[in-house]
Design a protein around this motif. Structure first.
Motif, short mmCIF file in Angstrom:
data_model
loop_
_atom_site.label_atom_id
_atom_site.label_comp_id
_atom_site.label_asym_id
_atom_site.label_seq_id
_atom_site.Cartn_x
_atom_site.Cartn_y
_atom_site.Cartn_z
N VAL A 1 -3.91 -8.60 1.81
CA VAL A 1 -3.86 -7.04 1.72
C VAL A 1 -4.29 -6.66 0.62
O VAL A 1 -3.62 -7.25 -0.63
CB VAL A 1 -2.20 -6.55 2.05
CG1 VAL A 1 -2.13 -5.17 1.84
CG2 VAL A 1 -1.83 -7.16 3.32
N ILE A 2 -5.03 -5.70 0.36
CA ILE A 2 -5.38 -4.84 -1.06
C ILE A 2 -4.31 -3.67 -1.43
O ILE A 2 -4.20 -3.15 -0.63
CB ILE A 2 -6.79 -4.29 -0.83
CG1 ILE A 2 -7.79 -5.55 -0.33
CG2 ILE A 2 -7.29 -3.60 -2.00
CD1 ILE A 2 -9.30 -4.94 0.15
N SER B 1 -8.39 2.48 -4.57
CA SER B 1 -7.95 0.97 -4.61
C SER B 1 -7.10 0.90 -6.00
O SER B 1 -7.35 1.82 -6.80
CB SER B 1 -9.14 0.15 -4.40
OG SER B 1 -9.89 0.21 -5.38
N LYS B 2 -6.56 -0.08 -6.13
CA LYS B 2 -5.87 -0.16 -7.54
C LYS B 2 -6.88 -0.29 -8.59
O LYS B 2 -6.35 0.47 -9.82
CB LYS B 2 -5.31 -1.74 -7.57
CG LYS B 2 -4.11 -1.78 -8.67
CD LYS B 2 -3.84 -3.35 -8.72
CE LYS B 2 -2.74 -3.64 -9.82
NZ LYS B 2 -2.32 -4.80 -9.73
N GLU B 3 -8.16 -0.66 -8.49
CA GLU B 3 -9.04 -0.58 -9.39
C GLU B 3 -9.67 0.93 -10.01
O GLU B 3 -9.57 1.35 -11.08
CB GLU B 3 -10.51 -1.32 -9.31
CG GLU B 3 -10.46 -2.80 -9.14
CD GLU B 3 -9.45 -3.25 -7.97
OE1 GLU B 3 -10.14 -2.91 -6.69
OE2 GLU B 3 -8.65 -4.20 -7.96
N THR C 1 0.90 -1.35 -0.29
CA THR C 1 0.05 0.09 0.04
C THR C 1 0.98 1.11 0.28
O THR C 1 2.05 1.11 0.45
CB THR C 1 -1.09 0.09 1.31
OG1 THR C 1 -0.13 0.27 2.40
CG2 THR C 1 -1.71 -1.25 1.17
N GLU C 2 0.16 2.28 -0.62
CA GLU C 2 1.31 3.38 -0.65
C GLU C 2 0.49 4.71 0.17
O GLU C 2 -0.86 4.78 0.14
CB GLU C 2 1.28 3.84 -2.02
CG GLU C 2 2.11 5.50 -2.09
CD GLU C 2 2.17 5.83 -3.76
OE1 GLU C 2 1.97 5.01 -4.60
OE2 GLU C 2 2.77 6.65 -3.81
N ILE C 3 1.36 5.22 1.32
CA ILE C 3 0.65 6.08 2.28
C ILE C 3 1.11 7.53 1.64
O ILE C 3 2.35 7.89 1.50
CB ILE C 3 1.18 6.00 3.78
CG1 ILE C 3 0.90 4.44 4.02
CG2 ILE C 3 0.48 6.79 4.64
CD1 ILE C 3 1.70 4.22 5.49
N LYS C 4 -0.19 8.28 1.23
CA LYS C 4 0.37 9.64 0.76
C LYS C 4 0.73 10.94 1.35
O LYS C 4 0.32 10.89 2.58
CB LYS C 4 -1.06 10.09 -0.20
CG LYS C 4 -1.54 9.25 -1.28
CD LYS C 4 -0.32 8.95 -2.36
CE LYS C 4 -0.51 9.70 -3.63
NZ LYS C 4 0.54 9.19 -4.50
#
Ligand code: ADP
Ligand code: ZN
Ligand code: MG
Length: 494
Positions: free
Chosen positions: A254-255, A273-275, A222-225
């Motif tokens: 984990v998504i 999300s990735k989608e 996951t990427e935390i902005k």
């Protein structure tokens, strides 16, 4: 939660993306001024180019390229002789053109490294790439009288940005923090930007994944902005590691998504999300030629790079015998390291360790009270050296030195003047001191006898008596010498 036994079966893997503003006077592709985002009137620095009007052409800011190259070289990167600007397409109201000019397939530089210092020692973090791009505008969402709308400020749109991306080489929140701190130090040393994180000149985005220890493949990340303090960074990463490990432990997945850090709740929350991820449809920017950096220019930029924090950290330990910790405290900022070395060179009679202690103790304390920034003007090096010399010579004692320092600070007053004004000078006059010593020896014949019979340790006791008689205002060095002289004479007379 970090204490949970099963956590040892998991390993965190983290790669970091940092956006650093380049401290140029004008923007990346136009001649608009770069203004302070926190104080300037909105939309004061905007032109048709950075507002994304049709029919305008971008022109690359050479100063921005130079700062980018300087940092890339400081990170030991390979600078590409030719790099390509690309359009990164997405639609968002803070992006007037509908695309951001960035670099994609051929970045400014790649394959570097940065040494970080952690409680486990030194560690090299590989830098994957460094590329140039432009910042976006700033949206402010307002709700007023039951109505919601957004305000756009384009002052920041087109401000030069450098993106610095690591390989996934970090394995804990502590390491991520150490990396961010080392990078901030190097940005400041190279004068690429002020490091003022509250003003958003350095924004950090950690990519966090967790896997079973020993697993060959990386876990889903996951990427935390957009984190803009070390504290938020460390807390967010620690939280995210635990959250993902917990999911895996429960047999869940984990998504892959973008998350934000909620300071108030102390947790990360899903944003996208990735989608829903953008398809940026990158393509080379047709309005800009390839960016060419010839070897002469590269050499010229290289010559302007100062001694870097980690090298200075090593040298200070070797040259002055400082501990790793002391050297780190002094080299975090170039201005502090310069101050320390100026003091040492002006005062060969003082131990570097003594100077280091005064700077990192008293002087830092006073600078903090005065607002935080280390400002040598508040206490010129000569003034500090003068004061410490008086202390060393015994003209004043330690508590007096601290008091005088506080009065010198920011006032431009000299130590000598203050000491005189306040009558704080210790007595160094040998005649006066000899008289005190004689009096003590006269009044304590038994102790003198015992001393002469061989109890040398009494010298210390006599010293204490003399100091007491002088109400603490005698120069201890002179007292010690004169006392030794008188005692020797007594021995000889026997
Ligand atoms: P983007 O985020 O634009 O897709 P990358 O895929 O190149 O870009 O990765 C960005 C950052 O994420 C890099 O620092 C990289 O090291 C890190 N990264 C990539 N995959 C993982 C992973 N599975 N776990 C941790 N970090 C990762
Ligand atoms: Zn402009
Ligand atoms: Mg990313």
């Amino acid at each position: 939660m970090a204490e949970l036994d099963w956590m040892v079966d998991y390993e965190a893997v983290i790669g970091v993306e940092v956006h650093a503003e380049l401290a140029t006077r004008s923007k990346m592709f136009c001649s608009c001024a770069v203004v302070d985002a926190t104080t300037a009137q909105p939309n004061i620095a905007v032109c048709p180019v950075c507002a994304g009007m049709p029919g305008v052409l971008p022109v690359v800011n050479q100063a921005a390229v130079e700062l980018g190259v300087r940092l890339a070289l400081a990170l030991e990167c390979e600078v590409l002789p030719v790099s390509i600007f690309a359009r990164k397409n997405y639609f968002y109201p803070d992006l007037p053109k509908g695309y951001q000019i960035s670099q994609y397939e051929q970045p400014l530089a790649r394959n570097g490294k940065l040494i970080i210092l952690t409680s486990q020692g030194e560690k090299a973090v590989r830098i994957r790439r460094v590329h140039l791009e432009e910042d976006t505008g700033k949206l402010t969402h307002v709700t007023k009288d039951g109505e919601s709308y957004s305000l756009i400020d384009l002052n920041r749109a087109g401000v030069p940005l450098l993106e610095i991306v690591t390989e996934p080489d970090l394995h804990s929140a502590e390491e991520v923090r150490a990396y961010a701190m080392a990078l901030r130090n190097i940005l400041r040393y190279c004068e690429v930007n002020s490091g003022d994180m509250q003003k958003g000149v350095m924004r950090i985005e950690p990519n966090v994944s967790v896997r079973r220890r020993g697993a060959a493949q990386l876990g889903t990340r996951t990427e935390i902005k957009n984190l803009n303090s070390f504290r938020a960074l460390e807390r967010a990463v620690a939280y995210e590691i635990e959250r993902q490990a917990q999911l895996l432990q429960e047999g869940k997945e984990v998504i892959q998504e973008t998350r934000g850090w909620d300071e108030a709740q102390g947790k990360t929350v899903s944003q996208r999300s990735k989608e829903e991820a953008h398809d940026y449809r990158y393509f080379p920017e047709p309005d800009l030629p390839p960016l060419v950096i010839d070897s002469d220019w590269l050499e010229e930029i290289c010559r302007k790079i100062p001694e870097l924090p980690v090298n200075r950290w090593r040298r200070l330990q070797e040259q002055y015998g400082l501990s790793p910790y002391d050297a780190e405290v002094l080299t975090n900022e170039r201005i502090v390291a310069d101050y320390f070395e100026a003091a040492v060179s002006q005062a060969p009679h003082l131990a570097p360790k003594t100077i280091a202690n005064w700077i990192s103790g008293e002087v830092f304390g006073l600078m903090n009270q005065a607002g935080g920034e280390f400002d040598p003007h508040l206490l010129p090096v000569e003034s500090l050296v003068e004061l410490l010399t008086y202390l060393e010579e015994g003209l004043i004692n330690q508590p007096t030195a601290k008091m005088i320092l506080a009065e010198m600070f920011g006032s431009g007053k000299r130590a000598k003047t203050l000491i005189k004004e306040k009558g704080l000078e210790q007595v160094s006059d040998e005649a006066q001191i000899s008289e005190w010593i004689s009096q003590v020896l006269r009044e304590n014949p038994e102790q003198v006898q015992t001393y002469l019979n061989g109890k040398e340790a009494l010298e210390q006791w006599f010293f204490g008596q003399v100091m007491r008689l002088a109400a603490g205002k005698a120069n201890p060095k002179v007292v010690q010498q004169a006392l030794r002289g008188q005692l020797l004479k007594l021995k000889e007379q026997r």
